[in-house]
Design an enzyme around this catalytic site. Sequence first.
Site, mmCIF file in Angstrom:
data_model
loop_
_atom_site.group_PDB
_atom_site.id
_atom_site.type_symbol
_atom_site.label_atom_id
_atom_site.label_comp_id
_atom_site.label_asym_id
_atom_site.label_seq_id
_atom_site.Cartn_x
_atom_site.Cartn_y
_atom_site.Cartn_z
ATOM 1 N N ASN A 174 -12.784 -6.118 -8.890
ATOM 2 C CA ASN A 174 -12.685 -5.394 -7.300
ATOM 3 C C ASN A 174 -14.186 -5.450 -7.321
ATOM 4 O O ASN A 174 -15.212 -5.981 -7.799
ATOM 5 C CB ASN A 174 -12.232 -4.140 -7.732
ATOM 6 C CG ASN A 174 -12.928 -3.127 -8.829
ATOM 7 O OD1 ASN A 174 -13.967 -3.406 -9.105
ATOM 8 N ND2 ASN A 174 -12.341 -2.397 -9.469
ATOM 9 N N CYS A 191 -4.704 -8.272 -1.546
ATOM 10 C CA CYS A 191 -5.290 -7.780 -2.980
ATOM 11 C C CYS A 191 -4.827 -6.149 -2.606
ATOM 12 O O CYS A 191 -3.757 -5.738 -2.760
ATOM 13 C CB CYS A 191 -6.910 -7.739 -2.601
ATOM 14 S SG CYS A 191 -7.450 -7.462 -1.091
ATOM 15 N N SER A 192 -5.754 -5.383 -2.828
ATOM 16 C CA SER A 192 -5.490 -3.842 -2.339
ATOM 17 C C SER A 192 -5.329 -3.468 -1.061
ATOM 18 O O SER A 192 -4.284 -3.233 -0.586
ATOM 19 C CB SER A 192 -6.467 -2.987 -2.961
ATOM 20 O OG SER A 192 -6.625 -3.240 -4.395
ATOM 21 N N GLY A 198 -6.590 -5.876 1.473
ATOM 22 C CA GLY A 198 -6.560 -6.947 2.249
ATOM 23 C C GLY A 198 -7.729 -7.354 2.965
ATOM 24 O O GLY A 198 -7.352 -8.151 4.226
ATOM 25 N N TRP A 199 -8.653 -6.855 2.839
ATOM 26 C CA TRP A 199 -9.935 -7.187 3.587
ATOM 27 C C TRP A 199 -11.043 -7.775 2.628
ATOM 28 O O TRP A 199 -11.946 -7.993 3.274
ATOM 29 C CB TRP A 199 -10.342 -5.975 4.555
ATOM 30 C CG TRP A 199 -10.298 -4.608 3.688
ATOM 31 C CD1 TRP A 199 -11.142 -4.293 2.733
ATOM 32 C CD2 TRP A 199 -10.221 -3.529 4.269
ATOM 33 N NE1 TRP A 199 -11.288 -3.234 2.140
ATOM 34 C CE2 TRP A 199 -10.316 -2.458 3.454
ATOM 35 C CE3 TRP A 199 -9.558 -2.894 5.436
ATOM 36 C CZ2 TRP A 199 -10.254 -1.122 3.303
ATOM 37 C CZ3 TRP A 199 -9.133 -1.562 5.648
ATOM 38 C CH2 TRP A 199 -9.618 -0.770 4.481
ATOM 39 N N ASP A 200 -11.062 -7.852 1.454
ATOM 40 C CA ASP A 200 -12.024 -8.334 0.712
ATOM 41 C C ASP A 200 -11.746 -9.634 0.142
ATOM 42 O O ASP A 200 -11.931 -10.712 0.417
ATOM 43 C CB ASP A 200 -12.548 -7.436 -0.368
ATOM 44 C CG ASP A 200 -13.357 -6.099 0.122
ATOM 45 O OD1 ASP A 200 -13.949 -6.264 1.145
ATOM 46 O OD2 ASP A 200 -12.982 -5.100 -0.289
ATOM 47 N N ARG A 201 -10.843 -9.439 -1.087
ATOM 48 C CA ARG A 201 -10.461 -10.722 -1.888
ATOM 49 C C ARG A 201 -9.474 -11.493 -1.310
ATOM 50 O O ARG A 201 -9.448 -12.696 -1.184
ATOM 51 C CB ARG A 201 -10.041 -10.299 -3.215
ATOM 52 C CG ARG A 201 -10.866 -9.769 -4.201
ATOM 53 C CD ARG A 201 -10.306 -9.023 -5.584
ATOM 54 N NE ARG A 201 -9.610 -7.532 -5.079
ATOM 55 C CZ ARG A 201 -9.456 -6.722 -5.800
ATOM 56 N NH1 ARG A 201 -9.428 -6.949 -7.233
ATOM 57 N NH2 ARG A 201 -9.135 -5.521 -5.603
ATOM 58 N N LYS A 247 -14.954 -5.440 5.954
ATOM 59 C CA LYS A 247 -16.014 -4.280 6.527
ATOM 60 C C LYS A 247 -17.338 -4.656 6.307
ATOM 61 O O LYS A 247 -17.908 -4.213 5.261
ATOM 62 C CB LYS A 247 -15.471 -3.136 5.640
ATOM 63 C CG LYS A 247 -14.112 -2.579 5.947
ATOM 64 C CD LYS A 247 -13.712 -1.093 5.242
ATOM 65 C CE LYS A 247 -13.930 -1.215 3.779
ATOM 66 N NZ LYS A 247 -13.751 0.162 3.370
ATOM 67 N N ARG A 306 -19.991 -3.107 3.387
ATOM 68 C CA ARG A 306 -20.192 -3.920 2.298
ATOM 69 C C ARG A 306 -21.716 -4.316 2.362
ATOM 70 O O ARG A 306 -22.206 -4.895 1.236
ATOM 71 C CB ARG A 306 -19.312 -5.047 2.232
ATOM 72 C CG ARG A 306 -17.804 -4.906 2.171
ATOM 73 C CD ARG A 306 -17.188 -4.202 0.915
ATOM 74 N NE ARG A 306 -15.970 -4.073 0.639
ATOM 75 C CZ ARG A 306 -15.313 -2.785 0.646
ATOM 76 N NH1 ARG A 306 -16.298 -1.717 0.729
ATOM 77 N NH2 ARG A 306 -14.522 -2.717 0.581
#
Length: 617
Positions: free
Chosen positions: A273, A336-337, A339-342, A378, A382
């Site tokens: 994460n 992912c959690s 849906g906007w990073d990994r 984001k 980030r």
Amino acid sequence: MEHIRTTKVEQVKLLDRFSTNNKSLTGTLYLTATHLLFIDAQQKETWILHHHIASVEKLALTTSGCPLVIQCKNFRIVHFIVPRERDCHDIYNSLLQLSKQAKYEDLYAFSYNPKQNDTERRNGWQLIDLAAEYERMGVPNANWQLSDANREYKVCETYPRELYVPRTASRPVIVGSSNFRSKGRLPVLSYCRQGTEAAICRCSQPLSGFSARCLEDEHLLQAISKANPGNRYMYVVDTRPKLNAIANRAAGKGYENEDNYSNIRFQFVGIENIHVMRSSLQKLLEVNGSKGLSVNDFYSGLESSGWLRHIKAVLDAAIFLAKAIVVENASVLVHCSDGWDRTSQVCSLGSLLLDSYYRTMKGFMVLIEKDWISFGHKFSERCGHLDGDPREVSPVFTQFLECVWHLTQQFPQAFEFNEAFLLQIHEHIHSCQFGNFLGNCQKEREELRLKEKTYSLWPFLLDDKKKYLNPLYSSKSQRLTVLEPNTASFNFKFWRNMYHQFDRTLHPRQSVLSIIMNMNEQSKQLEEDIKDLEAKIKQCKNGILTKELLHAVHPESPALKTSLCLKEPSLLPVKDTLRAIEGSSPADNRYCDYAEEFSKSEPTVVSLEYGVARMTC
């Protein structure tokens, strides 16, 4: 300007942080509304944008003055010695205020003026057209349609207005699935492979807990599977470690129950994460900033940071996507959690491996707009654009760029752009000079009216296209549709030009690409000289080239002078200090083998021998 107490301080020392004898430059420090500027005695300027500043530290007073250490988001570290403590204190307080803005309107992009009119500004923002990009993929088609369900952002605030969904998915199915997904981020199309209909879709984790289910969500996944008639099953890829996903079930979230979803195959790929990634980068930077480390200590610190292991995990996930689509002709749903990073990392890299268009300069811009900007990565949180929660800051996009850089190292002919292009994009995700990366989603950007008040980065990069072109790029690579990188550990290197790009005194090296670009320029000059000579020869009645005629053809041309002397010169004389060229080892430079469906690594491109750059086969 109200935060600036002292605008000018003289006799400031800028220390070389890797010097063992405290080598320094003396000059004048200026503080403006947007930049910190240092001008040394030789009039060399060092500019630091306030938005690039990550931290400012005022150290204890010494006999030579008050130390001020500034760490930047682009990995620059500057160490000033200010003669008077009062001046140092004023600059310190000013930078704390100027580097952390409270609202978007105070960011540099809203005051930056590149002398363009409104039409030029509008054309710059219209350069990237995502509707045209989906048309390039062949969408809409018989299996996929453009939905207007999110036209007013009522289904999902962090998704774009235009969503591409299976043609058989009704509005109630779309809305029901959205209600069952974290942040309302339902499964939608990210990439469709022409000719096979295998697709990459993306979403967030389901709100399934231990036993909850949603018929609409199950129907939507079934519709995605049926939109690919070439395969009866699809993959659901959860990018999180399995233990993390199980822990989320206790919070009413989690992952899909295979008993409730027909024809899916589940796969965990284990990317950590944002908090783990932030900590890993911090450990890496601590190693980079240490003075006097031995080679063994440096590599030990690099290993213990875990940074390259995380890069490998992201690339492995993207490779899984590419192989599932090419080898098995199966569609893949990634989450992912939230849906906007990994998810953005894996979807964009998977598309990059599959589609050569994204390996062009314009295509790479489209890829970032599609999978990162429009789908709500984001950026402002980030990258810490505003004075917010530091726990939300994480180098997610930096990891993506580093993954792309590793691909360019394995496949140097496959990418139109060079390393400088990636570094410049990284520079501007933090600079806040352009509007592209401000905000956390499209809805927020529209509310800020960024297209009316700021400028787009992309046309400025294209205006400097020559600077960012890869001289090794081959149009033949356009026929290669899929890359298969080797992710064995020896293929991962420390990206020196990212993390030490401002440390010019640290083992200075000349890049292989710079050498090849210079060789290309020399070749072009020689070709022009040859054409001029041929034209002059035709004018000679007896075909004899006189000495006077020779001097009439580019008399100042170094290339021509060398030719006339009939010497056998080195293509590019290299000083002893420049013989260690980054990327010159066999493991660093590779060509592509286009005989197979997946490309493989290839032998050395350029080597240095006795100070001479040579092409090797």
